[in-house]
Enzyme design. Structure first.
Site, PDB file in Angstrom:
ATOM      1  N   ASP A  60      -6.814  -5.331   3.670  1.00  0.00           N
ATOM      2  CA  ASP A  60      -6.513  -3.919   3.884  1.00  0.00           C
ATOM      3  C   ASP A  60      -7.694  -3.220   4.573  1.00  0.00           C
ATOM      4  OD1 ASP A  60      -5.081  -1.317   3.349  1.00  0.00           O
ATOM      5  OD2 ASP A  60      -6.808  -1.009   2.052  1.00  0.00           O
ATOM      6  N   GLU A  63      -1.493  -8.286   4.959  1.00  0.00           N
ATOM      7  CA  GLU A  63      -2.876  -7.893   4.666  1.00  0.00           C
ATOM      8  C   GLU A  63      -3.679  -9.060   4.098  1.00  0.00           C
ATOM      9  OE1 GLU A  63      -2.524  -3.107   3.739  1.00  0.00           O
ATOM     10  OE2 GLU A  63      -2.295  -4.522   2.079  1.00  0.00           O
TER      11      GLU A  63
END
Length: 263
Positions: A81, A153
């Site tokens: 992320d 992610e």
């Protein structure tokens, strides 16, 4: 043997206890072949294959197979992320040199949001490789947007750890950056207003938008718009409506002007 030695003998581990204790993750030959194929398709061969597999290991699979909890993808998702946000931020900063901080923030948010990341994962067929528990599989977890976004992610996190930031940039150059170039996220931005402000601020002249082409049947019309600065072409864009085509043309004009301005 002394009495004390007998008292300190290690108790035997029963079969039931062995079943309860955590185990290492193992893959079938078919699963390994799928991961090998993925690496060939994306153009990156992982040095540490365990990282790649971990990126696709859902917590439901870990729980069901009594694997060590740290072998799921949640820690990689956390890292990915942050890495993804940095990579997208740098790309936007370099590409749109006249874009304000607020507009870059909005554009980045539209790129890294759950629906967008899930779509990227679907296009790469990431869902087919996810290791899921039976319950999650039955309830359609393989197609769930939140799960797919997390997988994307965690993959970015794994790629970063295995090959560094340059590999992440290279991967995004193949997958996400072209979509930004094509105006896939222009609906989140008012590029026409940005272009108008830039032209007025620098006293560059007058701009106008001209529909230079209409193509396709009536039910599937596509428009081609050209934005002109002092009657010279500055950018061309296409869209399903005239407004969309103009936005894309303005986006291309902003890129062109950014390239001409000093770094």
């Amino acid at each position: 043997m002394s009495q004390s030695s007998k008292n300190h003998k290690k108790p035997r581990t029963t079969n039931q206890e062995r079943r309860r204790s955590p185990r290492r993750l193992t893959l079938s030959n078919e699963q390994r072949e799928r991961f090998d194929l993925l690496q060939k398709e994306i153009g990156f061969m992982f040095e540490n294959k365990k990282l790649l597999i971990q990126a696709f290991t859902h917590s439901s699979y870990v729980n069901e197979h009594r694997i060590y909890t740290f072998q799921d993808n949640e820690r990689l998702e956390f890292l990915g992320d942050a890495v993804l946000e940095l990579a997208i931020s740098q790309f936007l900063y370099k590409k749109f040199k006249s874009m304000s901080e607020g507009d870059m923030t909005k554009l980045r948010a539209s790129i890294v949001c759950e629906p967008s990341l899930a779509k990227f994962a679907q296009e790469l067929n990431f869902g087919q490789l996810v290791l899921l528990g039976k319950g999650e599989e039955i309830t359609g977890g393989r197609l769930r947007p939140a799960l797919l976004a997390d997988i994307f992610e965690s993959f970015i996190g794994a790629l970063y750890l295995d090959q560094g930031m340059e590999a992440v940039y290279e991967f995004l150059t193949k997958t996400i950056y072209p979509k930004v170039d094509e105006g896939a996220f222009s609906h989140m931005m008012d590029f026409k207003s940005q272009l108008q402000e830039l032209i007025q601020r620098d006293n560059l002249g007058q701009i106008q938008y001209v529909i230079v082409q209409e193509r396709g049947p009536a039910h599937n019309r596509e428009f081609v718009s050209e934005v002109q600065l002092n009657d010279a072409s500055l950018g061309v864009g296409t869209g399903r409506s005239k407004k969309e085509a103009e936005q894309h043309a303005a986006q291309q004009a902003l890129v062109k002007l950014s390239q001409k301005s000093p770094s």
